[in-house]
Each structure stands twice: as structure tokens, then as C-alpha cells.
Write an enzyme that holds these catalytic residues in place. Sequence first.
Site, PDB file in Angstrom:
ATOM      1  N   ASP A   1      -4.051  12.577   5.630  1.00 25.52           N
ATOM      2  CA  ASP A   1      -4.443  11.395   4.871  1.00 25.52           C
ATOM      3  C   ASP A   1      -3.701  10.143   5.340  1.00 25.52           C
ATOM      4  O   ASP A   1      -2.657  10.220   5.985  1.00 25.52           O
ATOM      5  CB  ASP A   1      -4.150  11.614   3.381  1.00 25.52           C
ATOM      6  CG  ASP A   1      -5.258  12.381   2.666  1.00 25.52           C
ATOM      7  OD1 ASP A   1      -6.219  12.803   3.332  1.00 25.52           O
ATOM      8  OD2 ASP A   1      -5.155  12.551   1.430  1.00 25.52           O
ATOM      9  N   ASP A   2      -4.248   8.993   4.973  1.00 25.04           N
ATOM     10  CA  ASP A   2      -3.605   7.680   5.167  1.00 25.04           C
ATOM     11  C   ASP A   2      -3.529   7.263   6.629  1.00 25.04           C
ATOM     12  O   ASP A   2      -2.634   6.502   7.014  1.00 25.04           O
ATOM     13  CB  ASP A   2      -2.203   7.641   4.536  1.00 25.04           C
ATOM     14  CG  ASP A   2      -2.207   8.043   3.064  1.00 25.04           C
ATOM     15  OD1 ASP A   2      -3.253   7.869   2.414  1.00 25.04           O
ATOM     16  OD2 ASP A   2      -1.174   8.526   2.579  1.00 25.04           O
TER      17      ASP A   2
ATOM     18  N   HIS B   1      -8.338   7.677  -1.960  1.00 27.87           N
ATOM     19  CA  HIS B   1      -6.894   7.462  -1.945  1.00 27.87           C
ATOM     20  C   HIS B   1      -6.377   7.591  -3.380  1.00 27.87           C
ATOM     21  O   HIS B   1      -6.911   6.982  -4.299  1.00 27.87           O
ATOM     22  CB  HIS B   1      -6.611   6.071  -1.381  1.00 27.87           C
ATOM     23  CG  HIS B   1      -5.169   5.738  -1.178  1.00 27.87           C
ATOM     24  ND1 HIS B   1      -4.287   6.595  -0.556  1.00 27.87           N
ATOM     25  CD2 HIS B   1      -4.449   4.624  -1.503  1.00 27.87           C
ATOM     26  CE1 HIS B   1      -3.094   6.031  -0.510  1.00 27.87           C
ATOM     27  NE2 HIS B   1      -3.152   4.835  -1.083  1.00 27.87           N
TER      28      HIS B   1
END
Length: 310
Positions: free
Chosen positions: A13-14, A134
Site C-alpha cells: 500500500d501507499d 486508504h
Amino acid sequence: MPPPRLLMVVTGDDFGYCPRRNQGIVDCFLAGGISNASLLVNASAAKEAAALAGRHKIPIGLHANLSEGSPVCQNLQQVSTLINPRGFFHGKMGFRQALERGQLSMKQVELELRAQVQRFVELTGHLPYHMDGHQHVHVLPDVREVVAQVLSDLRIPFTRVPVEPGLHSCPWLPAHLQTFYTQVEKDALDSVPIFRRYGIRWPDVYLGLSTMGQNMSVSTLQRALKEALAAGTTEPSSRGASGLRQPVVTAELMVHPGFSSHPEEGGCGEGPDNFSQSSEREHELNVLRSPAVLELYHQERVQLCGFRDL
């Protein structure tokens, strides 16, 4: 080689958060520790991340962001229900509080989500293979209806349903995280009929809350894999509506590999948060690419893949 028992998408993620996050995700992918990444298109290093994904053939999807940084949609950047007086999203808990108070426009949520998909296409040249949220915003009440509509309209086939088997028997998780994760799980379960109605898909099992940051180790990953294999198709899978049972269990493992962000570099406009500046991201990176974890996958007959392989 015996056939796999578990087809697992390991999602970093991210992606795009900062150059050091990007480097960690690329290093982890090249070492075989992840098989997929989720891009924050409003983050400071998103353009670089998209270029790296193309260069290294990393399958990527959209990490839809309504809680950190600034909107992508220009019409929402000055005055909208999604931002505070400083022009930033309300934050992980602030977004939830504003939603609960009925202060957020779902039309504006839709405009922002569509703008983020468009930015993703501009950066990568293709639609995302999946879209998650998110800080799990995509399964929140009302928001999940908008997410499902956008996914259906744009024919983005996969999302994330963060319901982790065995999560409530993890004594190493502090009480405040257990409370937050319990609410995430409730929201995710309430999203299942909505996502099904729109024909959205997701793997049989979700993993990653019990193994985040300092809690990631070979033993916690081994435990998570056993929980996934035991749960199989008893979890609220997108395949449940058709009643099909397949011999191979599918799963997504959410991870956050990377190197510690520098204090003044990265984020989505407000600078990197504490988790990003901590050593926990690098700890995840080192565990995921360790020979012991790769051997664990071999022993448990886990095959890593992308969403497009499911």
C-alpha cells in the site's frame, strides 16, 4: 511442483507516498516479497511510482484517498465538504466523524473518486486492476455505495473487503487497534451485499491487520496463512453469490514495505505521518523479502500473483 493451495495477492500500500516508500516497494517486488501495489495518486511521488511500476512491470491498482492530503478534483480544492479550512481532507478519524454527522456530500465523494481514477489513467496509461481505500474509507456507510457505482461504471473488477479471520484472537494488538479494526470489519461486512449487487469481486480471504508494522514476523505470517487456508470459502467472498467452490483459496495480504520517510519529504501535502517516519515500514520490507518468508510460501504452497491473475 505440487499445485498451490493458496493464490495470494500481496499488496504494498501507499505507493507514491515518497521516494523512499517507492524504493522499498520496488525492492520488495524484485525480491519476490510482494506481487502488487496500490497507488496514492495525490501523493508527492505518485508520478515516479507510476513510472517505476511500468519499468518493473509491477501490477498496480488505485489506493483511493479521501482522508489524507488534498483532493485531485480541482473543483473540490477550494470549497467542499471533503476539506477543512486549510484545504486538506479531514483525516482518518475526522473523515469518519464528519460522515457520521452527515456533513459530507456523496456527490463530491463521487467526483473525487472519478478524478482519482482519471489521474491514475493519466499516470499509468491504463485503468487500475483494483481499487481499495486508504485507511479503509471505501467500506464506510454511504461511501461504499458510491465506490461500488464507480467501480461498476468504469469496469474496475476488484476491491478489498477487510475482514480478517482470527483477528480477534491476536493478544499482541492493543485495545485501541482492536476497537478500530472491529469497526472496520463491521463496515466491510455491511459492504458485502452492496459490492455483490454491483458485480464487484474480491479474494476469498483478507489478511494484513494482524501483521502490520512491528507485528510482522515469520510466525505471525505463518499464523495468518493457516487462518486463510482454514477459512477458505467460508469467508464472505465475491464467489459466494454463485455458490462455486474452487480447490485453490484466494487471498489478499495487505502490507506496507518501505524505508522511513524523511520528515520534510513525502506525504500528500501535509508531510509524512508518524507511521511513515518510523522504522516499522523497513521492518516489514526486511521480513517480506527474507529467505524464511519465501521458504514459508514454498512450504505452505502459496503462489503470489496479481489481481488480474485471479
